[in-house]
Structures are given as structure tokens and as C-alpha cells.
Design a protein around this motif. Sequence first.
Motif, PDB file in Angstrom:
ATOM      1  N   GLU A 171      10.311 -14.757  23.549  1.00  0.00           N
ATOM      2  CA  GLU A 171       9.470 -14.381  24.680  1.00  0.00           C
ATOM      3  C   GLU A 171      10.077 -14.885  25.984  1.00  0.00           C
ATOM      4  O   GLU A 171      10.664 -15.974  26.049  1.00  0.00           O
ATOM      5  N   ALA A 172       9.926 -14.088  27.036  1.00  0.00           N
ATOM      6  CA  ALA A 172      10.469 -14.421  28.346  1.00  0.00           C
ATOM      7  C   ALA A 172       9.763 -15.635  28.931  1.00  0.00           C
ATOM      8  O   ALA A 172       8.551 -15.826  28.751  1.00  0.00           O
ATOM      9  N   THR A 173      10.536 -16.444  29.641  1.00  0.00           N
ATOM     10  CA  THR A 173      10.002 -17.593  30.369  1.00  0.00           C
ATOM     11  C   THR A 173      10.530 -17.546  31.799  1.00  0.00           C
ATOM     12  O   THR A 173      11.468 -16.799  32.109  1.00  0.00           O
ATOM     13  N   LEU A 174       9.965 -18.373  32.656  1.00  0.00           N
ATOM     14  CA  LEU A 174      10.459 -18.454  34.024  1.00  0.00           C
ATOM     15  C   LEU A 174      11.902 -18.944  34.057  1.00  0.00           C
ATOM     16  O   LEU A 174      12.675 -18.591  34.955  1.00  0.00           O
ATOM     17  N   ASP A 175      12.283 -19.753  33.081  1.00  0.00           N
ATOM     18  CA  ASP A 175      13.660 -20.232  33.007  1.00  0.00           C
ATOM     19  C   ASP A 175      14.651 -19.074  32.873  1.00  0.00           C
ATOM     20  O   ASP A 175      15.760 -19.134  33.425  1.00  0.00           O
ATOM     21  N   ASP A 176      14.262 -18.017  32.160  1.00  0.00           N
ATOM     22  CA  ASP A 176      15.150 -16.864  32.014  1.00  0.00           C
ATOM     23  C   ASP A 176      15.419 -16.207  33.361  1.00  0.00           C
ATOM     24  O   ASP A 176      16.544 -15.772  33.643  1.00  0.00           O
ATOM     25  N   LEU A 177      14.395 -16.139  34.207  1.00  0.00           N
ATOM     26  CA  LEU A 177      14.572 -15.559  35.537  1.00  0.00           C
ATOM     27  C   LEU A 177      15.461 -16.432  36.407  1.00  0.00           C
ATOM     28  O   LEU A 177      16.341 -15.936  37.114  1.00  0.00           O
ATOM     29  N   GLU A 178      15.217 -17.735  36.361  1.00  0.00           N
ATOM     30  CA  GLU A 178      16.007 -18.650  37.185  1.00  0.00           C
ATOM     31  C   GLU A 178      17.459 -18.675  36.728  1.00  0.00           C
ATOM     32  O   GLU A 178      18.387 -18.755  37.546  1.00  0.00           O
ATOM     33  N   TRP A 179      17.691 -18.600  35.447  1.00  0.00           N
ATOM     34  CA  TRP A 179      19.030 -18.646  34.844  1.00  0.00           C
ATOM     35  C   TRP A 179      19.880 -17.447  35.232  1.00  0.00           C
ATOM     36  O   TRP A 179      21.078 -17.564  35.471  1.00  0.00           O
ATOM     37  N   ALA A 180      19.262 -16.283  35.353  1.00  0.00           N
ATOM     38  CA  ALA A 180      20.005 -15.030  35.478  1.00  0.00           C
ATOM     39  C   ALA A 180      20.484 -14.769  36.900  1.00  0.00           C
ATOM     40  O   ALA A 180      19.830 -15.121  37.883  1.00  0.00           O
ATOM     41  N   ASP A 181      21.634 -14.108  36.985  1.00  0.00           N
ATOM     42  CA  ASP A 181      22.120 -13.538  38.243  1.00  0.00           C
ATOM     43  C   ASP A 181      21.621 -12.108  38.404  1.00  0.00           C
ATOM     44  O   ASP A 181      21.458 -11.618  39.522  1.00  0.00           O
ATOM     45  N   LEU A 182      21.409 -11.438  37.275  1.00  0.00           N
ATOM     46  CA  LEU A 182      20.974 -10.037  37.249  1.00  0.00           C
ATOM     47  C   LEU A 182      19.728  -9.917  36.384  1.00  0.00           C
ATOM     48  O   LEU A 182      19.691 -10.421  35.255  1.00  0.00           O
ATOM     49  N   LEU A 183      18.710  -9.233  36.915  1.00  0.00           N
ATOM     50  CA  LEU A 183      17.466  -8.994  36.199  1.00  0.00           C
ATOM     51  C   LEU A 183      17.347  -7.509  35.886  1.00  0.00           C
ATOM     52  O   LEU A 183      17.370  -6.670  36.790  1.00  0.00           O
ATOM     53  N   VAL A 184      17.242  -7.187  34.612  1.00  0.00           N
ATOM     54  CA  VAL A 184      17.040  -5.807  34.158  1.00  0.00           C
ATOM     55  C   VAL A 184      15.658  -5.774  33.514  1.00  0.00           C
ATOM     56  O   VAL A 184      15.445  -6.399  32.472  1.00  0.00           O
ATOM     57  N   VAL A 185      14.728  -5.063  34.131  1.00  0.00           N
ATOM     58  CA  VAL A 185      13.321  -5.156  33.744  1.00  0.00           C
ATOM     59  C   VAL A 185      12.794  -3.781  33.338  1.00  0.00           C
ATOM     60  O   VAL A 185      12.975  -2.796  34.064  1.00  0.00           O
TER      61      VAL A 185
END
Length: 205
Positions: A67-81
Amino acid sequence: MTDLRTAVIYYSATGSVYAMAQAAAKAAEHAGSEVRLRKVRELAPEQAIAGNEGWAAHAAQTQDVPEATLDDLEWADLLVVGAPTRFGLPAAQLKQFLDTTGPLWGEGKLVNKAATSFTSAATAHGGQETTITALNNTFYHWGCLIVPPGYADPIQFQAGNPYGSSHTSNNGTTPPGQVELDAVAFQARRAVQVAQALKTGLAAA
């Protein structure tokens, strides 16, 4: 390999958006990015899921997807949603996750990331474009740079959606075909290329 990090974050009830998310993740990885594929938390009651054969089967199939967490957003340079369309808007499950990002937004931790979005709807003209642009509205607030597929590849003249890849499931009876999967793969590759250029340029500035 590049030093780019991509988070593919999605919600899918019966599998259409999941198939597209898988294609996007695979394409981003092949383009040289490190990738995290993450689903958002399900909000529907178990009784509702169990009452729909396709929904229940997909839930069981993807039970091991993190499951997605806020850490995944902070970690990424690119977000594919990606999210299904619900009355022309992103499904509530994906929207609820986006609504938890206030702390990251408040600290400016989502600024200057690249972002791109995709969707699936039950019917033609069922809100594919409005769902994508609604997702993009969140990216504006975060300070992301949105990467649309445009008509930058021949596949886009078959897929026909310059805002982001989309699919029509015909009320859940038609899974994404090769055109849709190739389109979202192109979108992911293009986004990786742009995100890497952005990251390199910002580091050099």
C-alpha cells in the motif's frame, strides 16, 4: 540505470487500472528508473467487495501489492498516478490518499517533482479526460511539473488521448488492450525522460 526514482501509485477495483499501472511500472523500469508500484488503501466495506465477483477476485489477486505511503511520494522524483473514473472524478480511494498529503505539501517536499496521470472508465466519454485533469489539479497545488503524453509518439494517434492514457472497460467486460498498454508505457517512458532532465537540470542550477 539512471538515478531516477518513480512511484506508480494507483487504485483499481476490478483490474483495468492495475494492468495499466503494471505496464507503466515496467516501462519506467526499462527506461532506467528505480520503481515502486503501490496501490492505495481500499475504503469499500468487505461485504460490497465480496458481492462483486470481479472486485473480489482482483482484491485477492493483488493482496500482496504494498500500500502507498507518504514516504513513497517523498522518495520519488516522478509520480505516475492512476485511478478509475467515478462520475468524471478520480475514485474516492485514490482521492482519500491524496488528501493525506498535506504534511508533505506544507513542507514543500513535493515541489519540482514530475507527475503524470492515467485512468479507466466504464463507458466511452465517461469522464476519462476530466478525471485526468482533476488529478492534475492536485499536482498544480504540489508544485509538480505535469508531463502529458501529447501526440509525441505514433501510438498516441491510435490511443487518442493527449491528456493521459485512458481505457474504456465497457462496464468491466473489456480489459486494456495492446493499444492502451502501449500508450501508458510510452507515457511512462516520456515521463522518465523528462523527469531525469528536470532532476539533472535542478542539480546543476
